[in-house]
Design an enzyme around this catalytic site. Structure first.
Site, mmCIF file in Angstrom:
data_model
loop_
_atom_site.group_PDB
_atom_site.id
_atom_site.type_symbol
_atom_site.label_atom_id
_atom_site.label_comp_id
_atom_site.label_asym_id
_atom_site.label_seq_id
_atom_site.Cartn_x
_atom_site.Cartn_y
_atom_site.Cartn_z
ATOM 1 N N LYS A 289 0.871 -1.184 0.000
ATOM 2 C CA LYS A 289 0.000 0.000 0.000
ATOM 3 C C LYS A 289 0.903 1.228 0.000
ATOM 4 O O LYS A 289 1.773 1.360 0.861
ATOM 5 C CB LYS A 289 -0.849 0.032 1.268
ATOM 6 N N HIS A 290 0.689 2.109 -0.942
ATOM 7 C CA HIS A 290 1.455 3.349 -0.999
ATOM 8 C C HIS A 290 2.960 3.112 -0.978
ATOM 9 O O HIS A 290 3.712 3.745 -0.237
ATOM 10 C CB HIS A 290 1.015 4.314 0.093
ATOM 11 N N ASN A 456 12.972 6.316 6.701
ATOM 12 C CA ASN A 456 13.599 5.248 7.478
ATOM 13 C C ASN A 456 12.627 4.112 7.709
ATOM 14 O O ASN A 456 11.436 4.355 7.852
ATOM 15 C CB ASN A 456 14.018 5.768 8.844
ATOM 16 N N HIS A 616 14.119 5.267 -1.453
ATOM 17 C CA HIS A 616 13.275 6.447 -1.694
ATOM 18 C C HIS A 616 12.835 6.458 -3.138
ATOM 19 O O HIS A 616 13.606 6.086 -4.000
ATOM 20 C CB HIS A 616 14.050 7.741 -1.410
#
Lengths: 616, 616
Positions: A289-290, A456, A616
């Site tokens: 999710k996301h 993180n 990221h």
């Protein structure tokens, strides 16, 4: 806007279909101009062809380097039809309108790949072709640029339907493709020259401070694959998925319409299960999710109490296939978060897995394949809109990835590190320095999982299953607290009082999931409690702080992995509260001794992997 | 490999520095060929210039469309020096070697941006220039291609050092740049034609299933700016920052060596403060960690108790500049997370702000400028390694951004939506339907902040300051719980017992910050408590659950904004526990009525902005 074709210039390296197309043009009374090998091929087929040098009246010279770079060719292409002055000057200088150019550019990358030397590659750069291409494409109000045998059929059909002419819409489309072709061609040249220069001029070590580099540009050429309805948000239009020219996408869309975030999820969820399977040898699944995993797991059998907590009927347990088992575990790390997930499975999806998935609210799946029965079931999900992606076998993406953010382009090598048993065992720094096979498996699962979690992050694992993923936090200890709370909730779902909650008939699966979480958390507002209690046949007795604490004391044997070193011992202090026995982290902090001491205080074993895993 | 320059062809649209450079060439006995405006400019400066038409002997015609597309020009560029046959043919046909071409391509994108029609844009496509450019660049063993006034100085220096000649290394580098330029130029043309066609041919609705698009490739041409030590992780090498060819980076590096994640932080932190200032008219600051804000704020004065909680000395309060005040608030949302942050300030950084920053552990800053005193102070931070970036005035990044992930390239329009007062007030759906100016300001601050927070996210704001940012979660209610806990911790830092904690002398600033948080949380392990208590002159009495609850009851007037709609009322139930009075969210859920009812239950005012703000 139909312009009849009276004269065409043909000069092709790829001669596929050229004879047939030229014969069609001849049948429409088009005069053919040509050069060298193309002229010969057409004449051999019995056609009448005029040499370009005959048309220009200029003798061939300089080994043919300037054959078509002539005012009579470019004037014939560029002149404005119907402009009296242009037409008078053309007559005066013996120029004729050239209405169509048929050519192709021999791919520069193919020359490079053939192993040609730099000098040979440069010698192969086409000059006359791109010039004619650009003149014809610029003047597309009147002229038709043909750059690919794949275009012949459509052009022929259009000319046949328009008394030998082409429409502006077609000419404009062909012009756009032509400019894209020269862009791509010159990009390949610039890239190759830049790479060769970098080899010649490379310093022994890359500079450690920013310096202006040699300023050779890097072109990335993309091929549109399919449009997206929008990007991250509905107002972000246009949006599109492209591949690198010459490559293919990692997935085929078998069903549904994936969106921007679906595909980001799919890319991460898929890589995660591929690596989990590599790292453990077990079938793996993940639930995203996301762009972070809510859960991930490998196929390890379920205990009795897990079956109860995850609502697996006793009679179904033994028939769970490895794929079904892996996804069931992935989905049950945090089933509240996994609502509407995008999932990945490392193996071909079978009917059992599809039947289990059918019960869950989910957006889509990626897997290496589907049995016909499974595909049938999944296609019927979400009123036919369930997204089904098939991953390409042994797909190898490029080494270096590029990303544009606010006018900066970030490039970096992909994070292609493979985490294995070796990483978990090579440097165990605690007094307790032995790891069971189960602990090693769980540390691998947790480490690979956080590799695909937004940083993180830390993750907790038990029995081959993530039981708490702490994503996207700004301090390390916050990750541990966040994921630790998830571990507590996961574990307390197995508390006898939770298992015995007296749900009314008809309360939906996801509502049961959410109601159990709120029962465990217990911090209802008055407004909320009324609604919550309405789901039960009788109001449940509270689960007290003491009952929770007593039950959590029994938790043990849990593994934690961190995407970067623990800077202080506080993370270990927190981890000790949720039954952690095993720790994996890169190491490298000045406080490593204090963190190791903390592990010793709590009897944990800790390994240093040496590998940071920011994502990221 | 030095080749002397005997003859140069000059045809430039950008005439910057051309007279001086041409004068230098003339001083080296270089014969100058030129056309039109360039020839006039050089003659006006007293130089001797031969017209290209005089050299070719061809009369100008077709409005100058084919001036340089002539065998005598291209033969002069393409002939192989020292090849007897070539030289003989050249003599025969009156050709001369042309050793250097100086030209530039008027940026096609600039023509498009000027608002020119499609016909005008097409008319502006340069044909002769790219042809000469490509011939010169191809034959770079002998010829020098100059495409940018920025190159004149280097070439002049090299010619001066080589008796009027250029080296192969320079010619090859210029050739690579030249091909990159045509690649970029033609890709801009292809892109524009494709976009215009899409407008002309667009279906009323975009296709809902993926279809093959017209297959025009998209080249993105990047210019290396500086190498990075590594990407997201030390093993991800090589890594680099590039700009789009023809554009510049949004930041100049004034000090330090920014890394991959620093620059991602800088891009987001900077956009956030620019928009905060636009949206509120106040000086703004943000504090980033791992590509999400730990805090963000605008310059609103501090109360007495805030001064105490944030350790601002009473005598310093009135001398805080707006920049210092904004950063102080941004840093104090969650000072534990802000440890080692990357920050952004919307205004020129003054000495006061620099002095405050000097006390905090921080990695770097981006701002539009620095006073000399501020720059001096900041440069001394971190042993001289503090990263200082200066943002470019009124920087405009491209409209559409590309991103490669695992072999897929994602393109989307940038999220350039601007959130204003209008968005917060146009659709207030609750019984309470008035918002104070302070509430509007706080809803704008929270909404812009979550626009730059990894999704899912919600954020809480009060007094122009984020007081809880919940980033990167997989369910909406988890964001509210996570950020809500941060709000509680932030608020409880103002509790009298927290303000009165008896720290020993010499306990460091960040240790005080962390110790207060642990005091508020209170869930120590035995091991941990011993260490914690050692920081105080006497062991502090616990802050009880009852004391915390009583104090939190006083919290009120807090705003919350969510990056997507609240799917259920549970998020509102949770928000009610931390003093929320104002809510902003896109709306659009089937449960909007229930969510609105929940707000009414708690006396909150809620607006629908209609704008989703997912960020990945």
């Amino acid at each position: 806007d139909v312009v009849p074709i009276r004269r065409a210039l043909i000069s092709v390296s790829d001669k596929t279909g050229i004879v047939e197309f030229a014969q069609f043009l001849a049948s429409q009374n088009v005069e053919l101009l040509s050069t060298g090998g193309t002229a010969k091929k057409l004449r051999d087929a019995g056609m009448t062809v005029k040499d370009v040098s005959e048309y220009t009246g200029a003798a061939e010279c300089l080994d043919g380097r300037v054959k078509t770079l002539h005012p009579k060719v470019h004037g014939g292409l560029l002149a404005v039809r119907g402009n009296a002055q242009h037409e008078a000057q053309m007559k005066e200088q013996g120029m004729s309108f050239i209405d169509m150019t048929i050519l192709n550019l021999y791919p520069f990358e193919a020359t490079v790949k053939s192993g040609a030397s730099l000098a040979q590659c440069v010698e192969n750069i086409d000059i006359g072709g791109p010039s004619m291409l650009r003149s014809t494409a610029k003047n597309h109000n009147f002229t038709t640029i043909v750059t690919d045998p794949a275009q012949y059929a459509e052009i022929q059909a259009e000319m046949a339907a328009n008394s030998g002419g082409t429409t502006l819409a077609l000419r404009r489309r062909l012009a756009a493709k032509a400019f894209a072709l020269t862009a791509s061609y010159d990009s390949a040249i610039a890239t190759h020259l830049a790479q060769e220069m970098a080899k010649l001029e490379a310093p022994a070590e890359p500079p450690t401070v920013p310096t202006l580099t040699s300023k050779v540009v890097v072109p990335r050429v993309y091929q549109p694959e399919f449009p997206l309805k929008y990007g991250c948000n509905p107002h972000q239009k246009p949006a599109m998925i492209l591949s690198r020219a010459g490559s293919k996408l990692p997935f085929d869309v078998l069903n549904g319409t994936p969106g921007y975030i679906n595909l980001l999820d799919a890319a991460n969820a898929w890589q995660l299960v591929v690596e989990l399977k590599e790292g453990t040898g077990l079938t793996a699944a993940s639930s995203f999710k996301h762009v972070s995993p809510a859960g991930a797991a490998v196929a390890v059998p379920l205990s009795d109490v897990e079956c109860q907590a995850y609502e697996v009927k006793p009679e179904d347990r033994d028939s769970l296939t490895p794929s079904a088992l892996a996804y069931l575990r992935a989905r049950n790390a945090d089933p509240m978060c996994s609502f509407g997930d995008f999932c990945a499975v490392s193996d071909v999806v079978d009917e059992g897995t599809a039947k289990y998935l059918k019960k869950e609210v989910s957006d889509g799946i990626v897997a290496p394949g589907y049995t016909p029965e499974a595909l049938e079931i999944l296609k019927s999900k979400k009123g036919g809109k369930f997204i089904i992606l098939q991953a390409t076998d042994n797909y190898q993406p490029g080494d270096v990835e590029y990303r544009e953010v606010y006018g900066m382009t970030f490039s970096q090598k992909r994070n292609d590190v493979v985490l294995t048993k070796e990483d978990m065992t090579k440097q165990i720094v605690t007094s307790k320095n032995e790891l069971s096979e189960g602990a090693i498996r769980d540390l691998i699962v947790a480490s690979i999982c956080i590799k695909y979690t937004q940083s993180n992050s830390v993750g907790f694992a038990k029995d081959g299953m993530m039981v708490g993923v702490g994503a996207g936090q700004q301090s390390r200890v916050d990750c541990v607290k966040l994921a630790g709370r998830k571990v507590s909730t996961w574990y307390l779902r197995q508390h006898p009082k939770v298992l015995a909650l007296p749900f009314k008939e008809g309360v939906k699966r996801q509502d049961r999931v959410n109601a159990r979480v709120r029962y465990i958390e217990g911090d209802f507002t008055d407004e909320e409690k009324v609604r919550w209690e309405a789901q039960f046949s009788s109001p449940p007795e509270a689960l007290t702080a003491e009952e929770k604490a007593a039950f959590l004391k029994e938790a043990t044997g849990i593994s934690i992995s961190s995407d970067a070193f623990f800077p202080f011992r506080d993370s270990i202090d927190h981890a000790s509260k949720v039954g952690v026995s095993f720790v994996a982290q890169p190491g490298g902090s000045v406080q490593d001794p204090q963190v190791t001491e903390a592990c010793n205080d709590y009897g944990m074993a800790m390994c240093f992997t040496g590998t940071r895993l920011f994502h990221h």
